[in-house]
Scaffold this motif. Structure first.
Motif, PDB file in Angstrom:
ATOM      1  N   SER A  82      -2.781  31.450  -0.584  1.00  0.00           N
ATOM      2  CA  SER A  82      -2.037  32.090  -1.673  1.00  0.00           C
ATOM      3  C   SER A  82      -0.973  33.032  -1.134  1.00  0.00           C
ATOM      4  CB  SER A  82      -3.000  32.859  -2.583  1.00  0.00           C
ATOM      5  OG  SER A  82      -3.894  31.958  -3.200  1.00  0.00           O
ATOM      6  N   ALA A  83      -1.305  33.757  -0.080  1.00  0.00           N
ATOM      7  CA  ALA A  83      -0.313  34.646   0.540  1.00  0.00           C
ATOM      8  C   ALA A  83       0.825  33.833   1.138  1.00  0.00           C
ATOM      9  CB  ALA A  83      -0.981  35.515   1.609  1.00  0.00           C
TER      10      ALA A  83
ATOM     11  N   ASN B  86      -3.872  37.405 -14.395  1.00  0.00           N
ATOM     12  CA  ASN B  86      -2.612  37.787 -15.039  1.00  0.00           C
ATOM     13  C   ASN B  86      -2.555  39.270 -15.398  1.00  0.00           C
ATOM     14  OD1 ASN B  86      -4.647  37.295 -16.900  1.00  0.00           O
ATOM     15  ND2 ASN B  86      -3.214  36.754 -18.524  1.00  0.00           N
ATOM     16  N   LYS B  87      -3.662  39.963 -15.342  1.00  0.00           N
ATOM     17  CA  LYS B  87      -3.686  41.401 -15.614  1.00  0.00           C
ATOM     18  C   LYS B  87      -3.777  42.116 -14.272  1.00  0.00           C
ATOM     19  CE  LYS B  87      -5.973  40.637 -19.996  1.00  0.00           C
ATOM     20  NZ  LYS B  87      -7.236  40.714 -20.731  1.00  0.00           N
ATOM     21  N   ILE B  88      -2.642  42.627 -13.837  1.00  0.00           N
ATOM     22  CA  ILE B  88      -2.549  43.234 -12.505  1.00  0.00           C
ATOM     23  C   ILE B  88      -2.269  44.713 -12.650  1.00  0.00           C
ATOM     24  CG2 ILE B  88      -1.274  43.239 -10.333  1.00  0.00           C
ATOM     25  CD1 ILE B  88      -0.550  40.298 -10.877  1.00  0.00           C
ATOM     26  N   THR B  89      -3.116  45.542 -12.048  1.00  0.00           N
ATOM     27  CA  THR B  89      -2.871  46.980 -12.025  1.00  0.00           C
ATOM     28  C   THR B  89      -3.009  47.471 -10.588  1.00  0.00           C
ATOM     29  OG1 THR B  89      -5.188  47.412 -12.591  1.00  0.00           O
ATOM     30  CG2 THR B  89      -3.610  47.430 -14.395  1.00  0.00           C
ATOM     31  N   ARG B  90      -2.241  48.481 -10.276  1.00  0.00           N
ATOM     32  CA  ARG B  90      -2.249  49.050  -8.926  1.00  0.00           C
ATOM     33  C   ARG B  90      -3.481  49.910  -8.761  1.00  0.00           C
ATOM     34  NH1 ARG B  90      -1.613  49.891  -4.070  1.00  0.00           N
ATOM     35  NH2 ARG B  90       0.165  50.871  -3.108  1.00  0.00           N
ATOM     36  N   THR B  91      -4.131  49.803  -7.633  1.00  0.00           N
ATOM     37  CA  THR B  91      -5.272  50.644  -7.297  1.00  0.00           C
ATOM     38  C   THR B  91      -5.066  51.124  -5.868  1.00  0.00           C
ATOM     39  OG1 THR B  91      -7.684  50.805  -7.327  1.00  0.00           O
ATOM     40  CG2 THR B  91      -6.759  48.762  -6.489  1.00  0.00           C
ATOM     41  N   LYS B  92      -5.973  51.896  -5.349  1.00  0.00           N
ATOM     42  CA  LYS B  92      -5.813  52.417  -3.989  1.00  0.00           C
ATOM     43  C   LYS B  92      -7.134  52.283  -3.253  1.00  0.00           C
ATOM     44  CE  LYS B  92      -3.614  54.742  -0.767  1.00  0.00           C
ATOM     45  NZ  LYS B  92      -3.006  53.944   0.232  1.00  0.00           N
TER      46      LYS B  92
ATOM     47  N   HIS C  73       2.822  40.968  -4.785  1.00  0.00           N
ATOM     48  CA  HIS C  73       2.802  42.431  -4.714  1.00  0.00           C
ATOM     49  C   HIS C  73       2.481  42.912  -3.302  1.00  0.00           C
ATOM     50  CE1 HIS C  73       3.055  43.923  -8.879  1.00  0.00           C
ATOM     51  NE2 HIS C  73       2.435  42.816  -9.229  1.00  0.00           N
ATOM     52  N   SER C  74       1.478  42.284  -2.696  1.00  0.00           N
ATOM     53  CA  SER C  74       0.982  42.681  -1.359  1.00  0.00           C
ATOM     54  C   SER C  74       0.597  44.152  -1.298  1.00  0.00           C
ATOM     55  CB  SER C  74       1.997  42.345  -0.266  1.00  0.00           C
ATOM     56  OG  SER C  74       2.124  40.958  -0.140  1.00  0.00           O
ATOM     57  N   LYS C  75      -0.037  44.627  -2.339  1.00  0.00           N
ATOM     58  CA  LYS C  75      -0.536  46.006  -2.424  1.00  0.00           C
ATOM     59  C   LYS C  75      -1.985  45.940  -2.893  1.00  0.00           C
ATOM     60  CE  LYS C  75       3.646  48.041  -2.203  1.00  0.00           C
ATOM     61  NZ  LYS C  75       4.163  48.232  -0.905  1.00  0.00           N
TER      62      LYS C  75
ATOM     63  N   PHE D 176      -4.925  44.118   1.053  1.00  0.00           N
ATOM     64  CA  PHE D 176      -4.262  43.267   2.033  1.00  0.00           C
ATOM     65  C   PHE D 176      -4.505  43.813   3.425  1.00  0.00           C
ATOM     66  CE2 PHE D 176      -2.515  42.203  -1.954  1.00  0.00           C
ATOM     67  CZ  PHE D 176      -2.282  40.846  -1.872  1.00  0.00           C
ATOM     68  N   LEU D 177      -4.782  42.910   4.324  1.00  0.00           N
ATOM     69  CA  LEU D 177      -5.128  43.252   5.700  1.00  0.00           C
ATOM     70  C   LEU D 177      -3.931  43.052   6.617  1.00  0.00           C
ATOM     71  CD1 LEU D 177      -8.479  41.254   5.775  1.00  0.00           C
ATOM     72  CD2 LEU D 177      -8.165  43.657   5.210  1.00  0.00           C
TER      73      LEU D 177
END
Length: 170
Positions: free
Chosen positions: A84-85, A138-144, A127-129, A14-15
């Motif tokens: 979408s946001a 539908n499969k969402i995982t946190r990344t960096k 999530h905005s991450k 996200f920007l």
């Protein structure tokens, strides 16, 4: 992105480029937006903000009308997920308004169920991450995303439908 399309794996971040949405109760549904270049103007038929409001109303049976003002800064059709946001932000705003007035509170997890009907990436926008999406979104995982990564955004002012772009790869 439609929920019938397979994303496979996509990394998203996200920007600081944002739209701003202002919502207040009204006696009828109204929509206005700031004066923008043509490629920023929302087509009333494709207004994801009011589609989000309608989905929320259908789920909650809350028949409140809204006056919506959009300060649009994200170009339409540029693949940046602005629509979408905006839909995700609208759901969050509606949840907050609804929960202030009702004893039966709407959980954040409920917004994901509503959001997926609006587009595969709407739940990710809740999530905005930085995330990795799989399947149909539908499969969402946190990344960096590393702090030293840079991105160059080029907007040739050619409107591309995210759904149509991903359908080319199905």
């Amino acid at each position: 992105m439609g929920s019938e399309m397979c994303i496979r794996d996509s990394d998203i971040c996200f920007l600081e480029l944002t739209d701003k949405i202002y919502i207040k109760k009204s006696n009828k549904d109204l929509f206005n937006q700031n004066k923008t270049p043509n490629n920023f103007n929302i087509n009333p038929k494709d207004n994801l903000i009011f589609k989000a409001i309608d989905q929320f109303r259908n789920f909650t049976k809350w028949n409140i009308k809204f006056d919506v003002y959009l300060d649009k800064n994200i170009p339409i059709g540029a693949g940046l997920g602005g629509g979408s946001a905006d839909a995700a932000s609208t759901l969050i705003l509606l949840r907050n308004l609804y929960n202030k007035e009702h004893n039966n509170k709407i959980e954040v997890s409920t917004l994901y169920k509503i959001g997926i009907n609006l587009g595969s990436d709407v739940p990710a926008c809740l999530h905005s991450k930085d995330l990795r999406l799989g399947g149909y979104g539908n499969k969402i995982t946190r990344t960096k995303v590393m702090n030293n990564d840079y991105f160059l955004l080029i907007n040739p002012k050619i409107n591309l439908s995210t759904r149509e772009v991903f359908q080319q790869y199905d």
